[in-house]
Design an enzyme around this catalytic site. Structure first.
Site, PDB file in Angstrom:
ATOM      1  N   HIS A 290      -4.198   6.707   2.045  1.00  0.00           N
ATOM      2  CA  HIS A 290      -4.696   6.826   3.423  1.00  0.00           C
ATOM      3  C   HIS A 290      -3.991   5.832   4.350  1.00  0.00           C
ATOM      4  O   HIS A 290      -3.398   6.220   5.365  1.00  0.00           O
ATOM      5  CB  HIS A 290      -6.213   6.588   3.436  1.00  0.00           C
ATOM      6  CG  HIS A 290      -6.829   6.654   4.801  1.00  0.00           C
ATOM      7  ND1 HIS A 290      -7.452   7.775   5.281  1.00  0.00           N
ATOM      8  CD2 HIS A 290      -6.919   5.727   5.795  1.00  0.00           C
ATOM      9  CE1 HIS A 290      -7.888   7.551   6.518  1.00  0.00           C
ATOM     10  NE2 HIS A 290      -7.588   6.309   6.843  1.00  0.00           N
ATOM     11  N   GLU A 291      -4.038   4.557   3.992  1.00  0.00           N
ATOM     12  CA  GLU A 291      -3.423   3.540   4.854  1.00  0.00           C
ATOM     13  C   GLU A 291      -1.910   3.743   4.896  1.00  0.00           C
ATOM     14  O   GLU A 291      -1.270   3.516   5.929  1.00  0.00           O
ATOM     15  CB  GLU A 291      -3.775   2.124   4.375  1.00  0.00           C
ATOM     16  CG  GLU A 291      -5.277   1.814   4.289  1.00  0.00           C
ATOM     17  CD  GLU A 291      -6.055   2.067   5.581  1.00  0.00           C
ATOM     18  OE1 GLU A 291      -5.442   1.994   6.667  1.00  0.00           O
ATOM     19  OE2 GLU A 291      -7.266   2.357   5.505  1.00  0.00           O
ATOM     20  N   HIS A 294      -1.125   6.142   7.647  1.00  0.00           N
ATOM     21  CA  HIS A 294      -1.093   5.463   8.949  1.00  0.00           C
ATOM     22  C   HIS A 294       0.237   4.719   9.128  1.00  0.00           C
ATOM     23  O   HIS A 294       0.863   4.764  10.182  1.00  0.00           O
ATOM     24  CB  HIS A 294      -2.219   4.415   9.034  1.00  0.00           C
ATOM     25  CG  HIS A 294      -3.577   4.961   9.379  1.00  0.00           C
ATOM     26  ND1 HIS A 294      -3.806   5.699  10.512  1.00  0.00           N
ATOM     27  CD2 HIS A 294      -4.779   4.851   8.753  1.00  0.00           C
ATOM     28  CE1 HIS A 294      -5.104   6.026  10.576  1.00  0.00           C
ATOM     29  NE2 HIS A 294      -5.719   5.527   9.514  1.00  0.00           N
TER      30      HIS A 294
END
Lengths: 527, 527
Positions: A290-291, A294
């Site tokens: 997820h990160e 980003h």
């Protein structure tokens, strides 16, 4: 004129130094600063925040913005070929090049966006700004305590103050607008509640029957995954996953923090954190993906946007769409793991004993649960819809603060069929409201809806995602996202991105299609 | 008057924010910032350095310093008891308390020291300061390349410029003083070359015969220690050692960097780094103890000194005395390891097979070698004497830069009996001269000499260090150092500290006594 532009660029560069330093002060506070260093750190953050606020509201800055925004920009030729066909045009083009050379589209957008911010901030009295900042800081601390104690009464007076001051804050900025609309627009430029109502309703209608079907099929047996997993090995898994999806180590760093997050110091320095749990290796894996999503966005913005507004992506829906695309659309399908499952087993030997099918069943365990951040990709949507409805109750219906916990619990029961035993696992679970981030929650779900649409567009252009992933060609997907989305930073609003990439406006249908395709076969199809 | 004092305190607090941020920017650059983030980081460092320089040379600041320094401070009673005995005194005391309440000794010293710095800095033209900063940055990069290539010619033109600009820099600050004396004083307030000549000669005379005796006895067999040591386990050893010597984790942090260092963000946040090598676990252990010694100093300064000059310990000799006390005086004796050797074996199982005697023999392997940072505690002294003599040649004899490598090699042969094969292991080994830090080197050896004296004083008061250590009472030694030295920060000069703690002036004899006691028995005595 050029003189003003040069001064403006210099001023932006100066403001960027404060951004850089504040970002670093916060990053270090969350990842490394010791307990006894917190006070000195808070002093430094307060000092440089105030300086940054002053720079962003200085008359000198306002004058530059006005001068530049009022500049008439003559039409330019679309290409050199146009010029050579039309001598008058060529002359205008040359004149434009000389006079306004550096005020290209990037700077025009920057001036426009920063002028709006300037006008908004300028209306906020400095004393109010400081008082609001302080109230939020105290409220965050009160929320931490209240959450630990599962006692809403410790938080209620702070929340009440934060709500009223947030309303005031927003009304300073946009006196003639509905406060909640302003908040929604702050986190996702151009978004409004009419659009959100439409797509959230569309989604809810499609989701509730699907969820019922999934629930009736029972839950998977997760006992094979139970165990203790070495933290150092989990960190190596994070490195492996980040590198697999395309995170550039030379333009980023990793660290540990209480909650995983991503921070952008500049295009060449985008950092992610993670949080490890010996008993749950899967949580850290998906946080890494997820990160990492980003961060891949931040690392691939066009370097020409440096020191301009286009480098800063404040559209949280669009940003979440990228993290959630990697985490859910890619990360939760079996084909994602095919090329790396052996590597996972080398790093965490327990996985050698767990068949890939079992693992994929575990990472797609859909069932109603209390905590948003631990929810599966399907019920997660309902967690967000609940928060959106709560925020409308707060901002539109002015529901009293002491009635909010009950309202939360009722909505949990209505949407997910479960009721929190206490406010710790209910209304106190998220920190967002404690620091005034109302209007942020919808971004998560908007991001997922964009993802449904991006998936559709991607498969139309490149063929089956499963085939691409199984063949170990994930870098082609990352390159597609870089090319279609990342490199533009915040040049386009999310609505514009959807038009450019998918050729249509926002709809919940593609996300529903994705869920239905994936779960209609009740775990026998495509996972 | 109080008004000026309040303004001054506010100004100091503001300057401290810049210190905080610059320290953090450098810390992060050395420990975490990725390659592609270096340019943005350099921009931020340049920006905030310039702002800090402006603050420290502003007329407004100068005026406050002058006003406060010219204030007449009435005599104060030594204690409340004095006051009650003498009513006139008590009245004067009360008046003083009212008028000058906050201008206590701490603020007087702060004003005095900062006024001197202000006057010095004020004489430096801002353009020269920027040019000098830039030349040093370029020179550091050239040095890195030259060291890797072992090619002095790549560094020579930069070194020449740094030397001439450092001379100019110092002459701006103190036009009437000998530049090298100013440099020595900058790194160790009150120190001069006459004192250093005296004690370095005293030491050299005592050391050379001792070293000859040690060399004749041959070197220990280190084969038992050869092996590969897990880095994660080495990190746990660092944690264990830091906690053993008294490093406070709640007021500090650890990280990795190319070269180990300590950095003070504030009294509550003092950080150490380390560098790990799979083949050499001992190096990281002693770096941990060394940097831990620096950090314990920083963590135990009286919190009342916060935001004053006394918080900043720029006396590098005194600072090195604390790191080297832990590293050498304590860390290299068998009694230090007695209470923790089993723990070491639990963390690094190879040590279970190595008898404590063998280990202690290994960490006291005295023999001439090329590299200062890898040298044992005895020959280390000669490495420093060499550099001190080189610096005098540069600043006093104006020896041309191209003759320096030969001079270095000749001195190595004279002092240590070995000759570098190339400049990479000769004159290029240290970074200090590349950034203009001439006059710093003597601090290391001064620190060791202070240590000899502190050891003498400590044993006089508390009895045998070996007994204290063997009985696991190392915290009593740390408490003694806290009480005698650390808490005062930079309130006293090193010479004053020696008088207060040891009751005499600097001498090399106690260090020689320590070496002789330890090594006279040629490794059979006391290790």
């Amino acid at each position: 004129m050029n003189n003003t532009l040069d001064q403006f660029k210099e001023y932006l560069h100066k403001m960027r130094q404060y951004d850089h330093v504040l970002t670093l002060l916060y990053w270090d506070l969350s990842t490394l600063a010791p307990e006894k260093g917190v006070e000195a750190r808070t002093n430094a953050i307060n000092y440089f925040s105030t300086e940054a606020f002053r720079l962003s509201t200085a008359d000198e800055y306002g004058k530059m913005l006005h001068t530049l925004s009022e500049m008439e920009v003559p039409p330019r030729c679309a290409s050199a070929a146009d010029c050579s066909r039309d001598s008058e045009n060529a002359l205008r083009c040359a004149a434009a090049a000389e006079q306004f050379d550096a005020l290209d589209e990037t700077m025009q957008l920057t001036v426009k966006r920063y002028l709006r911010d300037y006008e908004r901030f300028k209306r906020i009295p400095e004393e109010f700004y400081s008082a609001y900042t302080e109230v939020k800081t105290r409220s965050e601390r009160a929320w931490e305590k209240a959450k630990r104690a599962a006692d809403f009464s410790l938080f209620a007076p702070h929340l009440e103050k934060v709500i009223s001051m947030t309303k005031e804050y927003v009304q300073y900025m946009e006196p003639d607008e509905d406060p909640y609309e302003v908040l929604l627009d702050m986190y996702e430029e151009g978004m409004d509640s009419a659009t959100i109502d439409r797509v959230f309703d569309e989604l809810k209608e499609g989701l509730l029957p699907l969820l019922k079907k999934i629930e009736e099929s029972g839950r998977p047996d997760l006992s094979a995954i139970k165990g203790t997993y070495d933290i150092q090995a989990q960190k190596k898994v994070q490195d492996m996953l980040l590198s697999y999806i395309g995170f550039n180590k030379d333009a980023g760093a990793t660290a540990e923090s209480e909650h995983p997050f991503t921070t952008d110091l500049c295009i060449g320095d985008v950092r992610v954190t993670n949080h490890y749990n010996e008993k749950d290796p899967i949580s850290a894996m998906f946080s890494a993906i997820h990160e990492g999503g980003h961060a891949i966005f931040g690392q691939n913005i066009d370097p020409a946007y440096e020191d301009t507004a286009l480098e800063q992506v404040n559209m949280m829906g669009l940003h979440e769409s990228q993290s959630r695309f990697y985490e859910n659309i890619l990360g939760r399908r079996i084909s994602f793991w095919v090329p790396i499952y052996d590597k996972l087993g080398e790093l965490l030997p327990q996985f050698k004993e767990i068949p890939l099918d079992t693992f994929c069943r575990a990472i797609n365990d859909v069932h109603p649960s209390m905590i948003r951040t631990e929810a599966d990709e399907v019920t997660y949507c309902l967690h967000i819809i609940l928060r959106y409805e709560m925020e409308k109750a707060i901002f539109r219906d002015n529901t009293p603060v002491d009635e909010l916990p009950q309202l939360w619990n009722d909505k949990m029961e209505e949407l997910l069929g479960i009721r929190p035993k206490n406010d710790g696992e209910g209304i106190l679970q998220d920190m967002h409201w404690s620091d005034g981030s109302f209007g942020y929650f919808p971004s998560y779900l908007l991001g997922s809806m964009y993802d449904g649409m991006f998936l559709e567009a991607l498969e139309k252009e490149k063929g089956s995602v499963d085939t691409i992933l199984e063949e170990g060609r994930i870098s082609e997907i990352t390159a597609w996202l870089n090319e279609k989305i990342h490199r533009y930073g915040s040049r386009y609003t999310s609505a514009e991105v959807l038009q450019r990439v998918c050729g249509k406006e926002l709809s919940a249908q593609p996300l529903l299609d994705y869920f239905n395709r994936k779960y209609a076969g009740l775990y026998t199809f495509n996972i």
